[in-house]
Scaffold this motif. Structure first.
Motif, mmCIF file in Angstrom:
data_model
loop_
_atom_site.group_PDB
_atom_site.id
_atom_site.type_symbol
_atom_site.label_atom_id
_atom_site.label_comp_id
_atom_site.label_asym_id
_atom_site.label_seq_id
_atom_site.Cartn_x
_atom_site.Cartn_y
_atom_site.Cartn_z
ATOM 1 N N GLU A 1 -59.253 -48.576 -43.555
ATOM 2 C CA GLU A 1 -60.430 -49.259 -43.004
ATOM 3 C C GLU A 1 -61.067 -48.497 -41.836
ATOM 4 O OE1 GLU A 1 -59.676 -53.397 -42.881
ATOM 5 O OE2 GLU A 1 -61.266 -53.775 -41.414
ATOM 6 N N GLN A 2 -60.266 -47.769 -41.077
ATOM 7 C CA GLN A 2 -60.800 -47.064 -39.903
ATOM 8 C C GLN A 2 -61.522 -45.781 -40.274
ATOM 9 O OE1 GLN A 2 -60.809 -48.654 -37.073
ATOM 10 N NE2 GLN A 2 -59.611 -50.226 -38.123
ATOM 11 N N THR A 3 -60.933 -45.036 -41.210
ATOM 12 C CA THR A 3 -61.467 -43.694 -41.497
ATOM 13 C C THR A 3 -62.339 -43.650 -42.748
ATOM 14 O OG1 THR A 3 -59.580 -43.086 -42.852
ATOM 15 C CG2 THR A 3 -59.416 -42.598 -40.486
ATOM 16 N N ALA B 1 -72.788 -39.453 -31.550
ATOM 17 C CA ALA B 1 -71.771 -40.438 -31.959
ATOM 18 C C ALA B 1 -71.071 -41.007 -30.721
ATOM 19 C CB ALA B 1 -70.758 -39.780 -32.904
ATOM 20 N N ASP B 2 -70.775 -40.132 -29.757
ATOM 21 C CA ASP B 2 -70.126 -40.599 -28.520
ATOM 22 C C ASP B 2 -71.028 -41.598 -27.791
ATOM 23 O OD1 ASP B 2 -67.919 -39.070 -28.947
ATOM 24 O OD2 ASP B 2 -68.507 -37.429 -27.616
ATOM 25 N N ARG B 3 -72.306 -41.278 -27.741
ATOM 26 C CA ARG B 3 -73.234 -42.166 -27.028
ATOM 27 C C ARG B 3 -73.319 -43.526 -27.733
ATOM 28 N NH1 ARG B 3 -76.520 -41.835 -22.891
ATOM 29 N NH2 ARG B 3 -78.352 -43.171 -22.787
ATOM 30 N N ALA C 1 -63.062 -41.542 -34.637
ATOM 31 C CA ALA C 1 -62.261 -40.521 -35.326
ATOM 32 C C ALA C 1 -60.773 -40.806 -35.128
ATOM 33 C CB ALA C 1 -62.604 -39.142 -34.766
ATOM 34 N N ALA C 2 -59.978 -40.543 -36.179
ATOM 35 C CA ALA C 2 -58.522 -40.668 -36.060
ATOM 36 C C ALA C 2 -58.004 -39.472 -35.264
ATOM 37 C CB ALA C 2 -57.900 -40.684 -37.451
ATOM 38 N N GLN D 1 -58.216 -36.174 -36.856
ATOM 39 C CA GLN D 1 -59.567 -35.654 -37.143
ATOM 40 C C GLN D 1 -60.048 -34.914 -35.890
ATOM 41 O OE1 GLN D 1 -61.432 -39.388 -38.313
ATOM 42 N NE2 GLN D 1 -61.266 -38.866 -40.471
ATOM 43 N N THR D 2 -59.508 -33.718 -35.687
ATOM 44 C CA THR D 2 -59.723 -33.024 -34.421
ATOM 45 C C THR D 2 -61.155 -32.497 -34.278
ATOM 46 O OG1 THR D 2 -58.671 -31.126 -35.472
ATOM 47 C CG2 THR D 2 -57.315 -32.426 -33.963
ATOM 48 N N ARG D 3 -61.865 -32.384 -35.374
ATOM 49 C CA ARG D 3 -63.301 -32.056 -35.272
ATOM 50 C C ARG D 3 -64.031 -32.838 -36.364
ATOM 51 N NH1 ARG D 3 -67.165 -27.368 -36.604
ATOM 52 N NH2 ARG D 3 -68.483 -27.258 -34.764
#
Ligand code: PLP
Length: 376
Positions: free
Chosen positions: A112-114, A264-266, A283-284, A287-289
């Motif tokens: 559900e998260q990713t 996305a951060d904003r 991001a999990a 998911q480093t990038r």
């Protein structure tokens, strides 16, 4: 009459085009004047550059991302009678490619998260399906699937992993580039992708020299030498014109993807400060990038929210309103509503918001205010 305070389209390719127009037109004119349109130096150079960008030894251009998947499955000898394990929550091409080689898609529900394949469910499905001959995870919206357990399960079964990285060029899983982790990675240059062509295009990546040779032959009717056919392939070449355009765009890709990350951060910060029934994609840790080809929220009364956004000048899109197991063309698989409940829930709740790198801060603030206005 509604007064629209601001217009924020989901994607505005004109803005990006204006920034690179002169450089693109110069290259287009060069290719047109050369009258060399099929494969050639431009395609070869793009293949080298994409291979390097994706930390792979080889890349083979092809006509589009859908064909990239078909070529990958053909190169791995997936055929009628085989099953391929994948996600029911993706663009149709993922399952369509499996069917196009005569194999059968077998689905495992998503997390559900990713929005990506759930590795615990995958394990159960794999145990119940002895004919699964390949695993096809999707790095949906630009975030990688949880590749370590996927690769471990494939390894245990002795079967390959094909990454559907159509939406994920430059995305990383624990620091490793999408498309470099499985046997073959498949990418799309559809105009709305982070690296979009001026038309259709695709590419496959691999670290295996024999697979690269086979992929390259398969895209030209299975021939390594003109008019001699080792395999039955088809015509799926990348146009020289597209390659030339993509080579102009590639040096900008990192800054465009960084712009998306910032946006996305904003969104996350702004949405978190509001008390509304909306969950913003996060991001999990692996998911480093994340490259945010899409920024997707989950929202109560999604369809009404989308209509409200439209009325207020904000573009959005539902990716995807119907999971693959419920598509009419897959009725023969015998699935019903309720078989993959997470995918079905996401199909009812997800909404992609504008996230492209040419957005202003004020655009994002306006989108968030408009969402808040809907729930007020
Ligand atoms: C996950 C996924 N797979 C495959 C494809 C197919 O790519 P193309 O449209 O270039 O054929 C797409 C394109 O949208 C996609 O999003």
């Amino acid at each position: 009459m509604t007064v629209i305070a601001r217009k924020v389209p989901l994607l505005d390719l004109q803005v990006q085009h204006r920034q690179i127009r002169d450089a693109v037109l110069k290259e287009v004119i060069r290719v047109v004047d050369s009258q060399k349109f099929i494969l050639g130096e431009d395609v070869k150079k793009l293949e080298e550059e994409i291979a390097a960008y994706c930390s792979c030894k080889y890349a083979v251009g092809c006509a589009n991302g859908s064909d990239a998947l078909v070529l990958a499955l053909m190169a791995l000898d997936i055929r009628p009678g085989d099953e391929v394990l994948t996600t029911p929550y993706s663009f149709f091409a993922t399952a369509g490619a499996i069917s196009r080689v005569g194999a059968t898609p077998v689905f495992a529900d998503v997390d559900e998260q990713t929005f990506n394949i759930d590795v615990d469910r995958m394990k159960q499905v794999l145990a119940a399906h002895p004919h699964v001959r390949a695993i096809l995870p999707v790095h949906l919206f630009g975030g990688c699937a949880d590749m370590d357990p996927i690769v471990a399960m494939a390894h245990e079964r002795g079967i390959p992993v094909v990454e559907d990285a159509a939406q994920a060029i430059g995305s990383e899983y624990k620091g490793r580039r999408a498309g470099s982790i499985g046997q073959i990675g498949c990418f799309s240059f559809f105009p709305s992708k982070n690296l979009g062509g001026y038309g259709d295009g695709g590419i496959v990546t691999t670290n295996d020299a024999a697979l690269a040779e086979r992929l390259s032959a398969l895209r030209t009717h299975g021939s390594k030498k003109k008019y001699f056919h080792e395999w039955i392939g088809f015509n799926s070449r990348l146009d020289a014109l597209q390659a030339a355009v993509l080579r102009v765009k590639l040096p900008h890709l990192d800054s465009w993807s960084q712009g998306r990350q910032k946006n996305a951060d904003r969104y996350r910060a702004r949405l978190a400060s509001l008390s509304i029934p909306v969950t913003a994609a996060k991001a999990a840790s692996y998911q480093t990038r994340h490259i945010y080809n899409q920024f997707v929220i989950r929202a109560e009364r999604r369809d009404a929210l989308q209509a409200h956004l439209k009325d207020q000048g904000v573009g959005s899109e539902v990716y995807y309103p119907q999971p693959l197991h419920l598509q009419p063309c897959y009725a023969f698989l015998g699935h019903r509503a309720g078989d993959f409940p997470v995918s079905e829930k996401l199909a009812a709740e997800s909404l992609a918001l504008p996230v492209h790198s040419d957005l202003a801060r004020e655009d994002i603030d306006y989108v968030c205010q408009t969402i808040q206005g809907f729930y007020a």
